[in-house]
Design an enzyme around this catalytic site. Structure first.
Site, mmCIF file in Angstrom:
data_model
loop_
_atom_site.group_PDB
_atom_site.id
_atom_site.type_symbol
_atom_site.label_atom_id
_atom_site.label_comp_id
_atom_site.label_asym_id
_atom_site.label_seq_id
_atom_site.Cartn_x
_atom_site.Cartn_y
_atom_site.Cartn_z
ATOM 1 N N HIS A 131 35.805 -56.964 -35.178
ATOM 2 C CA HIS A 131 34.334 -57.079 -35.089
ATOM 3 C C HIS A 131 33.824 -55.910 -34.572
ATOM 4 O O HIS A 131 32.568 -56.077 -34.349
ATOM 5 C CB HIS A 131 34.122 -58.057 -33.946
ATOM 6 C CG HIS A 131 34.527 -59.620 -34.255
ATOM 7 N ND1 HIS A 131 34.136 -60.298 -35.612
ATOM 8 C CD2 HIS A 131 35.601 -60.431 -33.647
ATOM 9 C CE1 HIS A 131 34.709 -61.173 -35.548
ATOM 10 N NE2 HIS A 131 35.630 -61.587 -34.521
ATOM 11 N N HIS A 151 37.476 -65.744 -38.116
ATOM 12 C CA HIS A 151 35.842 -65.446 -37.807
ATOM 13 C C HIS A 151 35.787 -64.406 -38.838
ATOM 14 O O HIS A 151 36.496 -63.669 -39.092
ATOM 15 C CB HIS A 151 35.839 -64.746 -36.390
ATOM 16 C CG HIS A 151 36.244 -65.633 -35.292
ATOM 17 N ND1 HIS A 151 37.236 -65.604 -34.679
ATOM 18 C CD2 HIS A 151 35.602 -66.384 -34.388
ATOM 19 C CE1 HIS A 151 37.420 -66.650 -33.826
ATOM 20 N NE2 HIS A 151 36.077 -67.320 -33.565
ATOM 21 N N ASP A 195 41.481 -63.762 -40.917
ATOM 22 C CA ASP A 195 40.981 -64.208 -39.388
ATOM 23 C C ASP A 195 39.997 -65.453 -39.564
ATOM 24 O O ASP A 195 39.194 -65.337 -40.581
ATOM 25 C CB ASP A 195 40.423 -63.260 -38.669
ATOM 26 C CG ASP A 195 40.356 -63.712 -37.076
ATOM 27 O OD1 ASP A 195 41.062 -63.003 -36.545
ATOM 28 O OD2 ASP A 195 39.184 -64.078 -36.713
ATOM 29 N N ASP A 197 43.931 -67.322 -35.957
ATOM 30 C CA ASP A 197 42.954 -68.419 -35.348
ATOM 31 C C ASP A 197 42.572 -69.619 -36.406
ATOM 32 O O ASP A 197 41.734 -70.485 -35.856
ATOM 33 C CB ASP A 197 41.908 -67.988 -34.484
ATOM 34 C CG ASP A 197 41.214 -66.753 -35.195
ATOM 35 O OD1 ASP A 197 41.494 -66.416 -36.419
ATOM 36 O OD2 ASP A 197 40.420 -65.974 -34.528
HETATM 37 ZN ZN ZN Z 1 38.919 -64.532 -34.866
HETATM 38 ZN ZN ZN Z 2 37.621 -63.111 -41.137
#
Ligand code: ZN
Ligand code: ZN
Ligand code: ZN
Lengths: 439, 554
Positions: free
Chosen positions: A112, A153, A151, A240
């Site tokens: 991120h 996210h 991931d 995740d």
């Molecule tokens: Zn994540």
């Molecule tokens: Zn991702």
């Protein structure tokens, strides 16, 4: 005795003495049970699998990639330097030919963290994979690199770092941004004006399980990879998507992660998120490690895993099928212009506000790319943290033409003279010159 | 008061008697491989000719018995019963024919995730009984976190076995495949070792030495009392190199990071000291092709020794790794490293004239000046030793660390001194010094250093404590100890408990409390969080009596 088909280096760095806060999901305990599981399995006794110590990244490694304000040392903690150094070590093992593949099982994560960094976002401060990739390019020459982010996210940071880079293919598959942090990652985001089609987002509905992920791999990721022909495949191996993860809503399993890894065949995998530290991480990390090494993983499963109850609904599958029909086109027939930014003279300009959730402030930023016919183009960034001092960054890219290179230095000089900026940073990838000014 | 040390080696059995002022008796007899006891007996009877038996307090014995039994395959069939759960296929670790996998599993915190299947357990036992198995090893994955399933297996095996090894009794360290191999070997050599132990006790009685305490050397540079060794005979394997290393410690005052060479006939053993302490193999020693959990000093062997043959390959002079008979000085035909050293007048042993003549003849056959041949041979041997040492140190410096503190504060091993022992030690000392440019020492009595090492090695032991305050339990797997603890139990309390249990355990073994040498080697406490609340702590403490000698001679 078991023997690995591919030699594998594992850099295991659990950072047992670092946490954001004692009960934060990204805490000391996170890799504890993974370590127990890997030890108990005797993973490092398998011929061809070896554990390595991480290196410690240099500030220059970070400043080669990020505009850091006020400076890298103020934003990245020691654990970030080591986590990044762990990824660099993984890259070195593969680049030097000591290992066929490597897995950096390190924390904290990084996907991120954006091009400009003023603090920590989504548990990330600096972009571990990007710093690793640019370390590789600096030392081993220009490479075509594909980063596949698995991931849960959206890898918004990695997307941002490579937004203007046509030599880096970034594919992120993640839980649909309308349902989860950071709320981004839609197919329309295909890359900047000079890198259209090199940024691929695959938003998946909550509840996606093994079959859905594998369909995406087979019908979107693999065909694009085959065409892009990367020199290196990197996996941002966030875990995740697991059905037990406390902060997401997906139904992926250890078997699924291992099968995905087996198909993707990444040279280097770097751990990202994954916060089901007891029920998922030990099994997923084991599954991925075995798949990377080419060792049978069919007995790896979570206690209580039931593929029948985790199976996605027909609606979900048909929705994913629609995605599989349309998304490859973004790569194979990229749009004519980027969905972000307006053209202002020779420059493509975008204004953005970026929220730093971990620290709770907003950055306002203006990023401009000099549109050049001879190279990727000069990049400049003006940034300000809520009423804070202004920062200014300028990047002369790898392979910059003379004009862009010279323009870069005259803009820097002008900025210094005007001195409206408290902090300034120059990234010159052409001559490998990295400078910072300000206090 | 006298301390005896006996090292039963491949060629010689060495024995010493050490008194307050040093060596009071020493003897070297040929080892009889068919009858190790007779070698020990004759060494002992030589010793008691000069040493007063009533003054002898203790005998420390290093023996190749278990090692040989394993290497030569002279051991009995074992019934191995395992239960694994998720992970690698347990059949990958099938170590013998009576190997049975029982459904059932525990997770990393020791929670039962699947009950042990009693029916298939019964079937496994009856199948073992049919094939005439009398010793059993029972190992479950994560048993150091919860021995319940192994205990169920023990109960079911019951009277079918003369001896049972449970995985968690070996060590609290995790590694399921190694635990299987270790438990298996422990059973395999159990009977042969116990017969030997009976014979030793009997012999001592006969010789009027029934009052002395007998300890058996372990590979980690420590000893264990004979009664204890009967239950864990596997711990006695590969204790030979440990005796030599402990000998160096006894003879020299080692304080810096150092390199130890034991140069033998066919191999050179390399050991590394950090400060004054020898390095231990992180996981455990390999037996055959099976890695185990048997703690051992980190000793790296390379194929260069006094008897290593000199050869020419593509114009390059090489030494070893082959041994093609003895040196010319001792009646061989092909020149060896020892012959090269004799040519250079560094070494005075065997038939010097014959050695030099044979060496010169060999040199002229390959059109080399014998001086040049000797120099190149010695240089090649030293280069090999040098390169392997550098690799070993580099490998040790690369060993993983798990905390930021360790990584940033971790000091690298930088050897500052070299100690050499073994036959060619004196002859090669200057060449080693010239290559490394480090202070190089060959101790007095280097020829019986191994027996001295055996005599002075103290009893070592290691335990792991594990606590889970969410569950309210603390346990020490290798001692089979389990206790309920309050939710407030913390790292400080755990460290205290670990030390107390370690010393109490020594007491049970009739070893004087060795508090000064007890130390905590690893200690950590993790908050366990559920949602946003801390539900308990996961505590791990490791402590040990560090390897060392009871006193030094220098
Ligand atoms: Zn994540
Ligand atoms: Zn991702
Ligand atoms: Zn240009």
């Amino acid at each position: 005795m078991l023997k690995a088909e591919n030699s594998l280096g594992i850099i295991f760095f659990p950072a047992y003495d670092w946490a954001i806060s004692p009960t934060h999901p990204e805490r000391e305990e996170r890799l504890l049970y993974t370590q127990d599981q890997l030890r108990e399995e005797g993973l490092f006794d398998i011929e061809g699998i070896r554990e390595y110590k991480p290196e410690v990244a240099e500030t220059e490694d970070i400043e080669r990639v990020h505009f850091c304000f006020p400076e890298a040392e103020a934003i990245a903690t020691r654990s970030h330097y080591i986590s990044t150094g762990g990824a660099i070590k993984a890259a070195e093992l593969v680049m030097q030919g000591e290992r066929d593949r490597a897995f950096a099982l390190v924390r904290p994560p990084g996907h991120h963290a954006m091009k400009t960094v003023l603090g920590s976002r989504g548990f990330c401060a600096v972009n571990v994979e990007a710093i690793m990739c640019e370390h590789i390019r600096e030392k081993y020459g220009q490479k075509r690199i594909a980063i596949i982010d698995t991931d849960c996210h959206h890898g918004d940071g990695t997307q941002d770092v490579y937004w203007h880079d046509p030599d880096t293919l970034f594919i992120s598959m993640h839980q649909d941004g309308r349902t989860i942090f950071p709320g981004t990652g839609f197919p329309k985001d295909a890359g900047g004006p000079k890198a259209l089609g090199k940024n691929i987002n695959i938003p998946l509905p909550p509840g996606t399980s093994d079959a859905g992920f594998m369909m995406v791999m087979e019908r979107i990721v693999m065909p694009i990879l085959e065409d892009f022909k990367p020199d290196l495949i990197i996996n941002s191996a966030g875990q995740d998507n697991h059905f037990t993860d406390p902060i997401t809503n997906m139904n992926f399993s250890a078997q699924g992660y291992a099968a995905l890894t087996k198909m993707l065949k990444p040279h280097i995998a770097v751990l990202e998120g994954g916060y089901a530290i007891q029920g998922a991480l030990p099994y997923v990390n084991l599954g991925i490690s075995l798949a990377l090494a080419g060792v049978d993983y069919s007995h790896v499963c979570e206690p209580g895993w039931n593929p029948e109850t985790l199976k996605e609904s027909d609606e979900i599958m048909s929705y994913i099928e629609t995605l599989c029909g349309s998304i490859p086109d973004i790569y194979f027939n990229p749009p004519e212009k980027s969905n972000e930014g307006i053209i202002n003279g020779d420059w493509s300009v975008r204004h953005r506000n970026i929220f730093y959730d971990t620290e709770g402030f907003t950055e306002s930023q203006t990023e401009s790319l000099l549109l050049c016919n001879d190279c990727r183009g000069l990049l400049k960034v003006q940034t300000q943290k809520e009423n804070g001092p202004m920062g200014f960054g300028i990047e002369i890219p790898i392979g910059a033409c003379d004009k862009c290179r010279n323009t870069g230095y005259s803009i820097l000089e002008e900025a210094q003279v005007k001195s409206k900026f408290r902090y300034m940073q120059m990234i010159n990838r052409r001559e490998k010159e990295y400078m910072r000014y300000g206090f | 008061m006298l301390l005896l040390g006996i090292d039963v080696g491949g060629t010689h059995t060495d024995a010493v008697a050490l008194g307050p002022k040093g060596i009071e008796a020493q003897v070297k007899v040929a080892t009889n491989h068919e009858d190790l006891l007779s070698s020990i007996k004759s060494a002992l009877s030589e010793i008691v000719k000069t040493a007063d038996p009533s003054r002898i307090k203790q005998l420390n014995l290093s023996t190749t018995l278990s090692t040989n039994a394993i290497v030569e395959g002279r051991f009995e069939d074992v019934g191995v019963i395992v239960s694994a759960g998720p992970g690698l296929d347990p059949h990958s670790f099938m170590i013998c024919k009576d190997f049975h996998v029982i459904p059932g599993s525990l997770d990393h915190r020791g929670s039962e995730t699947k009950q042990l299947n009693n029916l298939s357990l019964e079937e496994a036992i009856s199948s073992c009984r049919k094939s005439g198995v009398q010793v059993y090893a029972a190992i479950t994955k994560f048993s150091p976190r919860n021995p319940a399933h192994e205990k169920e297996m023990e109960l079911a095996i019951g009277d079918n076995a003369d001896f049972i090894t449970l995985g968690h009794q070996i060590t609290g360290r995790l590694n399921f495949p190694r635990r299987i191999a270790t438990a298996y070997y422990n059973c395999a050599v159990w009977r042969v070792f116990n017969k030997f132990a009976d014979a030793i006790s009997g012999t001592l009685e006969e010789m009027g030495l029934g009052h002395i305490k007998v300890n058996i050397l372990k590979a980690d540079g420590g000893t264990m009392p004979l009664p204890l060794s009967r239950r864990v005979p596997v711990q006695s394997i590969f204790s030979g190199p440990a005796a030599s290393v402990m000998g160096i410690i006894a003879l020299c005052k080692i304080t810096h990071d150092s390199i130890i060479y034991d140069i033998g006939g066919t191999t050179t053993d390399i050991a590394i000291f950090v400060g004054g302490t020898p390095l231990i193999e992180q996981e455990g020693i390999n037996i055959g092709s099976h890695p185990t959990l048997v703690r051992a000093l980190k000793v790296h062997s390379i194929g260069v020794g006094g008897d290593s043959a000199i050869s020419i390959l593509e114009g390059t002079v090489r030494v070893g790794p082959a041994r093609l008979g003895p040196s010319i000085a001792f009646g061989g035909e092909i020149p060896t490293l020892t012959d090269a050293l004799i040519w250079k007048d560094s070494c005075d042993c065997g038939n010097i004239g014959k050695s030099k003549a044979g060496f010169a003849a060999f040199a002229s056959k390959i059109d080399l000046n014998p001086d040049e041949l000797a120099d190149k041979a010695i240089e090649n041997a030293i280069d090999k030793i040098h390169d392997s040492t550098r690799e070993l140190v580099e490998e040790i410096n690369q060993q993983p660390v798990y905390t930021i503190h360790e990584l940033l504060e971790n000091r690298r091993i930088v050897p500052r001194k070299i100690y050499i022992m073994g036959g060619p030690a004196k002859a090669i000392k200057m060449d080693i010094f010239r290559k490394f440019r480090l202070s190089t020492e060959v101790p007095e009595n280097y020829d019986v250093a191994n027996a001295i090492g055996a005599a002075l090695t103290r009893t070592t032991t290691e335990i792991e404590l594990f606590a889970d305050t969410e569950r309210g339990v603390m346990f020490i797997p290798s001692l089979g100890y389990r206790e309920n603890v309050p939710r407030t139990y913390d790292l400080e309390a755990a460290e205290k408990d670990a030390m107390n249990h370690l010393l109490a355990h020594l007491g049970e073994m009739r070893v004087a409390a060795d508090g000064d040498n007890a130390l905590i080697t690893a200690s950590s406490s993790f908050n366990m969080v559920n949602g946003d609340t801390t539900v308990g702590r996961n505590i791990r403490v490791k402590c040990q009596i560090k390897p060392g000698v009871v006193r030094t001679y220098s």
